[in-house]
Design an enzyme around this catalytic site. Structure first.
Site, short mmCIF file in Angstrom:
data_model
loop_
_atom_site.label_atom_id
_atom_site.label_comp_id
_atom_site.label_asym_id
_atom_site.label_seq_id
_atom_site.Cartn_x
_atom_site.Cartn_y
_atom_site.Cartn_z
CB CYS A 124 75.44 12.44 24.13
SG CYS A 124 75.85 14.05 23.45
CB CYS A 135 74.68 13.46 20.60
SG CYS A 135 76.15 13.79 21.47
CG ASP A 136 71.44 10.78 20.99
OD1 ASP A 136 71.94 11.29 19.70
OD2 ASP A 136 72.22 9.81 21.75
#
Ligand code: NAP
Length: 317
Positions: free
Chosen positions: A140, A143-144
């Site tokens: 992701c 997200c990261d």
């Protein structure tokens, strides 16, 4: 797994809170069915890990994935849907009732809308599991991605998701390798064009990930193999984002719901919202191997809720 007690007995339970489940919840709640939505492992579903959605009708300037599902959830709550976080590991039927076994709770319902979506595949290559989650292997970018500011990273895959991830990562990273196993992208034409025109994206064609390399703490590079020449090369990079498609989340219902060879739930030939089991309705990516679009999942959620409402009116006196 410990299943201790029944706390919830409902007319209608909706399994999954992605685009399909939330739309089903809006319709069912407006139909006064007071549905309980079981959130699952990823509340909001796959859209929460998407950046801008440009093709959902009604948002000419696009909308963030998280914001879209957040709005849907509020809309469902406004009409009386309630939500619980749990992971259902087994779905069973006993007479007229369906039982959903969660981590410590069993839920009972007369009708169930299954909208459990799909989860990303991993590749199973050496190093992938070792460096997964905070050590350089991710599924992701939303997200990261920010953890890789100023660093070189790679994305594996050639579909819309992989291209979207690659373009998103260029916000932080000076170079993003897009590694694809063929010589043309599967992604839609405008998306592919955007990747090709982005000076920070370098596409490596005809190549697969053979191994994730690291220093024991973190990813330091990738060993990739050209599938045409069999030549291997080492690519120094700090992170790799795996984006090679999704598998349907259907295993929990293996006792009662049939699936195809890829694990997608099979619906009735004349109505895609109905499963072959009376009282179980289907919506979204868990029953759709072809389209997998937010707007289609939303439409499927609405259809499943209408079908469930009509069915309940017939059978519940
Ligand atoms: P996808 O379209 O199935 O693409 C998966 C990609 O991964 C393909 O390029 C495939 O290669 C590659 N792949 C599969 N297994 C692999 C392996 N073992 N090793 C290396 N590469 C492998 O999946 P997706 O990109 O997640 O998209 C799913 C659906 O969501 C699609 O319908 C897509 O259009 C949609 N989506 C839409 C948007 C948007 O409209 N904004 C954004 C994201 C996703 P091949 O091409 O060789 O098969």
């Amino acid at each position: 797994m410990l299943t201790t007690k029944i706390i919830e007995k409902k007319v209608l339970i909706i399994l999954g809170s992605g685009c399909a489940g939330l739309t089903a919840a809006i319709y069912a709640a407006r139909g006064a069915l007071r549905p309980l939505v079981i959130d699952g492992n990823q509340p909001g579903g796959q859209l929460t890990t998407t950046t801008d959605i440009e093709n959902f009708p009604g948002f000419p300037d696009g909308i963030g994935g998280y914001e879209l599902v957040d709005r849907m959830r509020k809309q469902a709550e406004r009409f009386g849907a309630t939500f619980v976080s749990d992971h259902i590991h087994t779905m069973r039927q006993d007479g007229n009732a369906f039982f959903l076994d969660g981590v410590t709770t069993t839920y009972e319902a007369r009708a169930v809308i299954v909208a459990t979506g799909a989860s990303p595949y991993l590749l199973g290559v050496p190093g992938e599991a070792e460096y997964f989650g905070g050590k350089g292997v991710s599924i992701c970018a939303t997200c990261d991605g920010a953890f890789y500011r100023g660093k070189e990273v790679a994305v594996i895959g050639g579909g819309d998701s992989a291209v979207e991830e690659a373009i998103f990562l260029t916000r932080f990273c000076p170079k993003v390798y897009l590694i694809h196993r063929r010589d043309s992208l599967r992604a839609s034409v405008p998306m592919a064009q955007r990747a090709k025109e982005n000076p920070r994206v370098q596409i490596i064609w005809d190549s697969v990930l053979a191994e994730v390399l690291g220093n024991g703490q973190h990813v330091t590079g990738l060993r990739i193999r050209n599938v045409k020449t069999e030549a291997e090369q080492t690519l120094p990079c700090a992170g790799v984002f795996i984006s090679v498609g999704h598998r349907p989340n259907s295993g929990f219902a293996a006792e009662i719901l049939p699936t195809d060879e890829k694990g997608y739930f099979i619906s009735l030939a004349d109505d895609a919202s109905c499963s072959p089991v009376d009282g179980v309705f289907l919506a979204g990516d868990c029953a759709d191997s072809s389209y997998q679009q937010a707007v289609i999942a939303a439409g499927a959620g609405a259809k499943a809720a209408i079908a469930a409402e009509r069915w309940l009116m017939r059978v519940v006196k």
